[in-house]
Design a protein around this motif. Structure first.
Motif: not given
Length: 398
Positions: A240-244
């Motif tokens: 999982v990648v959640e952009l900041q």
């Protein structure tokens, strides 16, 4: 966002491709009358369009082809097939063998189905699914764009992703249109996500959209999978990648594009309208931030009237974003260097106009597709004009 006029020097990057069009003289633009639909470029520079039109006041799915020069291919003809009055076209892709593959929804419940057409004449490929169609048994949310993704894996298996407004579904079909779903009885389900864009990668695939948090906040969300549908634990944090961002709430990913060395260009912006912020980001093949692009951070910009809808990555690593007004009456392409800086040699200070309503009206259009045309990596934008009655294709030099 400061958007320039639509005047560009002839034969310069961002200028119109004057070898393309269906007017005389050619002006880089094709307007296909009588049907509005989704277009995809073929390897020879020609374009398939699958659209919706009316014949004797009955709605039809229409398949047509334009030559590499933008003229209607009379040898191909125009193929019509009956369809439901409430059909919505969601996503079109082209198989390696040249056959168009369409994800769509029909009826009051927006029931998802995939249909395949033959490459030679555009008629339905009856060897696919049941007489050319495969129903998926789930509903597609047909509100905001993008609505879903469809792509072909290296072994010719087909992957599709979409959501119903609450949960997301990932389907896998065999090359002949049988539901195989990575060996499972049903699709992979991802609750509390709205995933709607799909990218095939070297090792599998990545999907993107938004995740609904516990406070109903939406966060730009990507998930990585191996080719067999198992989560790719080496992508981001356990797949999982959640952009900041400066404010990570109310964000969604609109499109993904594969770049050099497996890098992934990511665009999106505010989930709710009117858009307040757009972003462009670059991640490495493993989902980690690309340190060479904007110091490893997403490049945020004020949306104004515009929203980032699509993206392509050129062979030299430059990234081109399609940005459109909320009504779609004006569409621009913005090109960035590999570092994230604007490419000032493209268009006017990095921005070129791909389409604008010639009468200056707030006429609604859905031009949201961007592709690279070979040779020369020309930039083709396409979509629907005039209340689903016309299709647009426009090419700019790169």
């Amino acid at each position: 966002m400061n958007i320039p006029s639509n005047s560009h020097p002839i034969n310069s990057a961002g200028g119109p491709d004057l070898s393309f069009g269906n007017s005389f003289p050619k002006n880089g633009t094709v307007i296909a009358r009588q049907f509005g639909g989704l277009s995809r470029v073929l390897s020879d520079g020609s374009t398939f369009t699958v659209g919706l039109g009316f014949v004797a006041n009955k709605r039809h799915i229409v398949v047509a082809k334009h030559t590499a020069a933008g003229e209607l291919d009379l040898n191909f003809g125009i193929w019509h097939m009956d369809t439901d009055e409430l059909t919505t076209l969601v996503h079109l892709t082209i198989q390696p063998d040249g056959k168009p593959l369409l994800l769509a929804a029909r009826g009051n419940d927006s029931a998802a189905f995939i249909i395949r057409f033959n490459a030679q004449h555009g008629d339905v490929d009856r060897s696919f699914g049941i007489a050319g169609t495969r129903d998926l048994g789930k509903s597609i949310y047909t509100g905001l764009l993008p609505r879903g993704g469809l792509a072909v894996q290296a072994d010719n298996k087909i992957v599709s992703v979409f959501h119903d407004g609450a949960h997301s579904y990932i389907f896998q079909l065999s090359a002949s249109g049988e539901l195989i779903n990575f060996g499972n009885l049903g699709p992979i389900e991802s609750p509390n996500t709205l995933l709607n864009t799909l990218l095939i990668t070297h090792g599998g695939f990545v999907i993107g959209g938004t995740r609904v948090g516990t406070t109903n906040a939406r966060r730009a969300h990507m998930r990585g999978f191996l080719a067999n549908g198992q989560p790719d634990s080496k992508f981001g944090q356990e797949g999982v990648v959640e952009l900041q961002f400066s404010n990570s709430e109310n964000k969604q990913i609109s499109a993904l594009a594969k770049g050099p060395d497996g890098q992934i260009a990511v665009v999106g912006g505010s989930y709710y309208l009117p858009s307040e912020m757009n972003f462009l980001a670059s991640v490495l093949a493993d989902g980690q931030a690309n340190p060479q692009f904007n110091g490893g951070n997403p490049l945020e910009s004020s949306a104004g009237l515009y929203a980032y809808s699509n993206v392509v990555s050129q062979a030299d690593g430059k990234i081109v974003v399609l940005s459109r007004t909320q009504t779609g009456n004006r569409v621009v392409l913005i090109r960035h260097e590999m570092t994230g800086q604007l490419d000032l040699g493209f268009g006017q200070q990095g921005t070129a106009v791909a389409w604008q309503d010639p009468q200056g009206r707030p006429e609604r259009a859905l031009i949201d597709t961007l592709e690279l045309v070979q040779p020369g990596e020309k930039l083709q934008s396409s979509g629907v004009l005039s209340s689903d009655r016309e299709s647009f294709m426009g090419r700019l030099l790169s």
